[in-house]
Write a protein that holds these residues in place. Structure first.
Motif, PDB file in Angstrom:
ATOM      1  N   VAL A  17       0.831  -1.089  -0.132  1.00  0.00           N
ATOM      2  CA  VAL A  17       0.376   0.257   0.112  1.00  0.00           C
ATOM      3  C   VAL A  17       0.836   1.208   0.349  1.00  0.00           C
ATOM      4  O   VAL A  17       2.081   1.248   0.686  1.00  0.00           O
ATOM      5  CB  VAL A  17      -0.676  -0.047   1.077  1.00  0.00           C
ATOM      6  CG1 VAL A  17      -1.612   1.161   1.110  1.00  0.00           C
ATOM      7  CG2 VAL A  17      -1.850  -1.023   1.030  1.00  0.00           C
ATOM      8  N   MET A  25      -5.333   6.556  -0.194  1.00  0.00           N
ATOM      9  CA  MET A  25      -4.022   4.616  -0.355  1.00  0.00           C
ATOM     10  C   MET A  25      -4.430   4.298  -1.767  1.00  0.00           C
ATOM     11  O   MET A  25      -5.516   4.434  -2.186  1.00  0.00           O
ATOM     12  CB  MET A  25      -4.132   3.900   1.110  1.00  0.00           C
ATOM     13  CG  MET A  25      -4.630   4.030   2.138  1.00  0.00           C
ATOM     14  SD  MET A  25      -4.402   2.926   3.318  1.00  0.00           S
ATOM     15  CE  MET A  25      -6.136   2.359   2.785  1.00  0.00           C
ATOM     16  N   ARG A  27      -2.955   0.623  -3.824  1.00  0.00           N
ATOM     17  CA  ARG A  27      -2.915  -0.626  -3.920  1.00  0.00           C
ATOM     18  C   ARG A  27      -2.301  -0.892  -4.731  1.00  0.00           C
ATOM     19  O   ARG A  27      -2.222  -0.951  -5.960  1.00  0.00           O
ATOM     20  CB  ARG A  27      -4.032  -1.439  -3.662  1.00  0.00           C
ATOM     21  CG  ARG A  27      -4.046  -3.512  -2.905  1.00  0.00           C
ATOM     22  CD  ARG A  27      -4.591  -3.732  -2.198  1.00  0.00           C
ATOM     23  NE  ARG A  27      -4.305  -5.059  -2.434  1.00  0.00           N
ATOM     24  CZ  ARG A  27      -5.041  -6.589  -3.009  1.00  0.00           C
ATOM     25  NH1 ARG A  27      -5.609  -6.276  -3.589  1.00  0.00           N
ATOM     26  NH2 ARG A  27      -4.217  -7.784  -2.578  1.00  0.00           N
TER      27      ARG A  27
END
Length: 114
Positions: A17, A25, A27
């Motif tokens: 992340v 955030m 991924r």
């Protein structure tokens, strides 16, 4: 890799992340250990790449991290997220206790495959 169908669209890596300065955030599959895409995904990436590159240049001047940018591109255009190729129960050593449970520390016959 035999267990993955090359005709399906998949993106394998070691998911992590990233946190932006705004708190968002993302991924992504870390480029350090490497990532893989399926044969079926290659033509899609070729079609999306010009748009993703333009966005990267407009937003970061081309200085962004390639693994984060690539993952973002796959998500934006194909809703494809990274899938881990690591089984954390058997392949990742996260502590000394985890190391002691791995196959590496067990005795094996000469020439036996782990």
């Amino acid at each position: 890799m035999r267990c993955f169908d090359p005709g399906q669209m998949w993106f394998l890596g070691l998911p992590q992340v990233a946190h932006s300065t705004t708190g968002a955030m993302t991924r992504f599959a870390s480029g350090g250990p490497g990532y893989l895409i399926s044969r079926a995904l290659v033509p899609k990436v070729a079609a999306w790449a010009p748009f993703c590159l333009l966005q990267l240049l407009q937003h970061t001047g081309g200085t962004g991290m390639e693994d984060v940018s690539f993952s973002g591109c796959l998500w934006k255009w194909g809703h494809i997220k990274p899938t881990s190729y690591v089984d954390v129960e058997t392949e990742a050593i996260t502590s000394e206790a985890a190391f002691n449970r791995t196959l590496v520390t067990q005795e094996h016959a000469a020439g036996a495959r782990l």
